[in-house]
Design a protein around this motif. Structure first.
Motif, short mmCIF file in Angstrom:
data_model
loop_
_atom_site.label_atom_id
_atom_site.label_comp_id
_atom_site.label_asym_id
_atom_site.label_seq_id
_atom_site.Cartn_x
_atom_site.Cartn_y
_atom_site.Cartn_z
N ILE A 21 17.07 -15.57 -8.84
CA ILE A 21 18.04 -15.67 -7.74
C ILE A 21 18.66 -14.33 -7.35
CG2 ILE A 21 18.61 -18.07 -8.21
CD1 ILE A 21 21.20 -17.08 -9.50
N PHE A 22 18.47 -13.31 -8.17
CA PHE A 22 19.08 -12.02 -7.81
C PHE A 22 18.06 -11.05 -7.22
CE2 PHE A 22 21.73 -13.48 -11.52
CZ PHE A 22 22.70 -14.07 -10.72
N GLU A 23 16.86 -11.54 -7.02
CA GLU A 23 15.85 -10.70 -6.38
C GLU A 23 16.05 -10.75 -4.87
OE1 GLU A 23 11.94 -11.50 -7.87
OE2 GLU A 23 12.61 -11.37 -9.96
N TRP A 705 30.30 -25.90 -12.94
CA TRP A 705 29.76 -26.27 -11.63
C TRP A 705 28.73 -27.39 -11.80
CZ3 TRP A 705 31.13 -25.51 -6.83
CH2 TRP A 705 30.20 -25.62 -5.79
N GLU A 706 27.92 -27.23 -12.80
CA GLU A 706 26.90 -28.23 -13.08
C GLU A 706 27.54 -29.54 -13.55
OE1 GLU A 706 22.75 -27.85 -15.46
OE2 GLU A 706 24.54 -27.99 -16.70
N LYS A 707 28.56 -29.41 -14.38
CA LYS A 707 29.24 -30.60 -14.89
C LYS A 707 29.86 -31.40 -13.75
CE LYS A 707 29.49 -30.32 -19.61
NZ LYS A 707 29.89 -29.12 -20.35
N PHE A 713 23.05 -23.13 -8.01
CA PHE A 713 23.88 -22.20 -8.74
C PHE A 713 25.17 -21.89 -8.01
CE2 PHE A 713 19.49 -21.26 -9.90
CZ PHE A 713 19.56 -21.23 -11.28
N ILE A 714 26.23 -21.81 -8.76
CA ILE A 714 27.49 -21.38 -8.15
C ILE A 714 27.37 -19.93 -7.70
CG2 ILE A 714 28.66 -20.61 -10.25
CD1 ILE A 714 31.23 -21.89 -9.10
N SER A 715 26.51 -19.17 -8.41
CA SER A 715 26.30 -17.76 -8.04
C SER A 715 25.80 -17.61 -6.62
CB SER A 715 25.28 -17.12 -8.97
OG SER A 715 25.71 -17.18 -10.30
#
Length: 816
Positions: A21-23, A705-707, A713-715
């Motif tokens: 996700i950071f690419e 966030w998942e819970k 992703f929250i990111s």
RNA sequence: GCGGGUAUGCCGGAGCGGUCAAACGGGACAGACUCAAAAUCUGUUGGCUCAGUGCCUACAAAGGUUCGAAUCCUUUUACCCGCACCA
């Protein structure tokens, strides 16, 4: 219910990596944002707290910008050439490559453990031939443009490094790495980059660096050292010698000249008669060269030659002196003892006459260096000395015996190193053709891998498979250059390579490099002010002039994070035993705790000391957040909490934007307290709070966030926007009123000093709800049972008749 | 010597013209809870005074600008950092 932080961290670090996700790519609707932390030298001891701090400062910004919708480039790489790897290889009889690559994988592991959001697909390492090939390519281009040249000159030699050093790497006469080692002067043939060609632009463009710390700019100005002056032609032995001075107004006061003892043409001036004296003098200053420069007394010896002052036609003696710098100005000065204290000292010592030309002081006692009117200067007498600088220069120019010039302290960059673990200089020496550059198609000139490291000597020198080669021009036998390049060449352009790291046709694709550059925020320590931070500006300008990139400066936005000191306030060091290892902290408290703690103590640009009880309490705050979500009742948010949340979004956003993370964290903590005191909170608001903490604590926020039942992703969520209409200052006022009341009650309790049980609060009828709604809080904070009455309530309990004291916003109080 | 920066309460550190005896954190002290401790919660933490008011002294020192200064200006002092015989 202990949380296993480390497990959660691993889980999300893996998930991020798997989903890549950071690419980032250039193709994006969003605005680009390039955040860069200075790449590290991968030392064997792993990353220390200063690295961690550096990366966290950058990462918080990167994550924040990403959530705000920017296309964020956040890369990492390794400045992996350098001495420690080579020394380790000698010690272990191995190859520096092994040491380096082990260190790199250890660094990466640790950077990942911190949860830094790098685009790992772009990682580059200087020691990789795919990388240093382009160092060599740049060298060839420099050569082509006349900016790389070889010359014999006095150079700085560090015994411990076993190599020469650039000027920038000599600090107070000592080596920049071996701070206890005096740098010696050796006369060697070395390769230089002509950075001085860019001196003026490097100097003038400092003004464009709007968001650089003032002190870094000041250091660079000082280092480049631009000064305006006049070059005056003095005749010596029938030859014209240009002499640089900033004080042409004192030319009538010249009583002698001093040439640098290191001046290459010194011996030309020495007469047969004076030869012995000069040689003795040279020997003497060599033996005292280890002394601190400040303690050195001015010394010299007469050369036997004379110079003719072009204005007075006077013949003045020329001395060799230890206080004149060979390669600044002309390496020789016109000495005016009456108006320069150094010249004065010298004149006194050697009994040279002093001639006053500016009125104002007592030149028999000391040099007069202030302003004044000219005397003893023929037609210029009576002029103010500032005017005289101009007038005399004009006169000299008219007579063609002088001209206005600009001078710089900056010297050319000595890039040769007599060591193995660096980029080989792509040059071949041919007996017939001389110095021949390696052809571009033959790049890279690779460092051999199966070479033995036995002594401090550069093993390349004796390694035939490397040294023996053919001349690219005539095909005859040739010998390769065995010197390598200063490691600072590697870091001078790495930020361009990140934008196109795998290109094997070009150093980088112009379009890609221009898309991402300039760097939007460059983050690193201040120690590189006059090294890396000058070199990377120089390279940028050079690459621009090659037509590779349309950019004058690599970054307009530089941020220096502070130093993290030990708990005792001293710099962390093994010998002091105050070293904090980030990995230990992560193990004990979690990466999120370390991250948020590092930026909470002080503004990230100031130095601070580690504090163990501080991290302890930060860890508690993190647990409190988790606890809050565990017990959270989802419902409807009160308009009060909505107001607070929106106000917090506004302030936290601003604080992060300005890298005032410490202030953002204060807001976060206080918002947490507000949320905890609510009976129920809307899902949306609970999620907003998570997002606000996410750049600081990415792991637990992903988990929570998942819970919440969120996928993804929250990111990658969008940063919350604030709604100004939801911000209601009345809540603040009301809160203040309650606080005041609590203060007042506590104040009375303190004064009375007895144990009380009940407090009766008398308020105006329209305020009754406000205060009775908060009676729980009042009870909590005062320890008293609370009874709120409207002043007109007939049933009220008011034995002392206090109720009549009540005012709007200021209730009356009775305690019993 | 030149250049840059900093000086705030017990400590760290915000504040950068009024809303400041000064955010926030640490420490210390006191209280609640507990058999007790830890944890947690609450309060106090410049001085005097007082049932919540008020007053004084305070943001390195001294001046100044201003109706008003921790905040702006000048000078001084101390400390930190960089360069240092750059003509």
């Amino acid at each position: 219910m202990e949380l296993n932080f480390n497990k959660i961290e691993k889980k999300w670090q893996k998930a991020w990596e798997k989903a890549k996700i950071f690419e980032v790519k250039e193709k994006s609707k969003n605005k680009k944002y390039y955040v860069l932390e200075m790449w590290p030298y991968p030392s064997g001891s792993g990353l220390h707290i200063g690295h961690a701090f550096n990366y966290v400062v950058g990462d918080i910004l990167a994550r924040f910008k990403r959530m705000q919708g920017s296309n964020v480039l956040h890369p990492m790489g390794f400045d992996s050439f350098g001495l420690p790897a080579e020394n380790a290889a000698i010690k272990n009889k191995s190859h520096p490559k092994k040491y380096t690559e082990d260190a790199i994988s250890n660094f990466i592991k640790q950077q990942k453990a911190l949860g830094i959001s790098y685009d790992w697909s772009r990682v580059v390492s200087a020691h990789n031939p795919d990388y240093y090939k382009w160092d060599q390519w740049i060298f060839l281009k420099m050569l082509e443009k006349g900016l790389a040249y070889k010359k014999k000159s006095p150079v700085n030699w560090c015994q411990k490094c076993g190599t020469v050093l650039a000027n920038e790497q000599v600090h107070n006469g000592k080596c920049w790495i071996h701070k206890d080692t005096d740098v010696e002067i050796k006369h060697l043939e070395q390769w230089f980059f002509k950075i001085t060609n860019y001196a003026n632009e490097l100097y003038e463009d400092i003004n464009k660096l709007k968001n650089w710390p003032e002190r870094i700019k000041a250091m660079q100005r000082n280092w480049i050292g631009k000064s305006y002056g006049t070059e005056i032609l003095f005749e010596i032995n029938g030859e014209k010698w240009p002499i640089f001075t900033t004080r042409p107004d004192t030319i009538y006061g010249v009583t002698f000249m001093v040439i640098s003892a290191q001046h290459p043409k010194l011996m030309q001036l020495v007469t047969e008669k004076q030869k012995k004296e000069i040689e003795e003098f040279l020997k003497k200053i060599k033996s005292t060269s280890e002394k601190d420069a400040t303690e050195l007394e001015k010394e010299g010896a007469f050369t036997g030659s004379y110079a003719i002052n072009p204005l007075t036609k006077e013949k003045v003696p020329i001395y060799a002196g230890n206080f004149v710098i060979a390669d600044y100005g002309s390496g020789m000065i016109m000495a005016v003892p009456a108006h320069d204290s150094r010249d004065f000292d010298f004149a006194k010592k050697y009994k040279i006459p002093v001639k006053e030309v500016i009125k104002g002081g007592n030149v028999k006692k000391e040099a007069y260096t202030e302003d004044g009117k000219l005397i003893n200067s023929k037609e210029f007498d009576g002029l103010d000395n500032h005017q005289a600088i101009n007038e005399i220069t004009k006169y000299l120019e008219k007579k063609k015996i002088g001209k206005r010039v600009v001078n710089y302290k900056l010297r050319d960059w000595l890039i040769s190193r007599q060591r193995f673990w660096g980029t080989p200089i792509p040059i071949i020496y041919c007996e017939k053709c001389g110095i021949v550059p390696v052809l571009e198609k033959d790049l890279p000139v690779k460092l051999p891998e199966n070479i033995k490291f036995t002594s401090e000597k550069n093993p390349l020198i004796d390694y035939k498979p490397f040294v023996e080669t053919r001349c690219p021009k005539c095909g005859k036998k040739g010998r390769r250059e065995t010197d390598t390049m200063d490691t600072f060449v590697n870091s001078s352009w790495y930020f361009f390579r990140y934008t196109d790291p795998k290109n094997n046709k070009k150093i980088f694709d112009t379009e890609k490099a221009e898309y991402w550059n300039p760097i939007d925020k460059y983050i690193g320590g201040a120690e590189h002010a006059c090294m890396h931070l000058i070199y990377f500006r120089f390279y940028t300008k050079f690459l621009r002039d090659l037509g590779l990139i349309n950019l004058d400066e690599p970054t307009f936005n530089l941020f220096n994070q502070g130093m993290v000191h030990g708990e005792d306030g001293f710099v962390m060091s093994k010998s002091r035993g105050n070293v904090i290892d980030p990995l230990n902290i992560i193990k004990e408290y979690s990466a999120d705790t370390l991250r948020i703690f590092l930026v909470s103590i002080a503004s990230p640009d100031s130095d601070y000391s580690w504090n163990n009880s501080g991290i302890e309490s930060m860890h508690k705050s993190i647990k409190k957040i988790i606890d809050f979500y565990k017990h959270l009742k989802i419902g409807k948010s009160s308009s009060k909490i909505e107001s607070k949340i929106n106000k917090s979004i506004k302030e936290i956003t601003e604080n992060i934007e300005n890298l005032k993370y410490n202030l953002a964290i204060i807001r976060i903590k206080s918002l947490l307290e507000d949320l905890i005191s609510e009976k129920e909170v809307s899902k949306k608001d609970a999620e907003i709070f998570l997002k606000l903490i996410s750049p600081f604590c990415p792991h637990i926020t992903e988990e929570l966030w998942e819970k919440f039942g969120n996928r993804g992703f929250i990111s990658l969520e969008s940063w919350p926007e604030f709604d100004n209409t939801k911000i209601d200052e009345r809540f603040e006022q009301q809160e203040k009123a309650i606080e005041n009341l609590i203060d007042d009650i506590n104040n009375i309790l303190r004064i009375v000093g007895e144990k009380k049980e009940k407090v009766f609060v008398y308020v105006l009828p329209n305020e009754k709800l406000l205060y009775s709604n908060e009676s729980d809080l009042i009870k909590k904070k005062t320890g008293l049972n609370v009874f709120v009455y409207a002043v007109n309530d007939k049933e009220k309990h008011d034995p002392n008749g206090k109720a009549k004291k009540a005012k709007p916003g200021k209730p009356a109080i009775y305690i019993e």
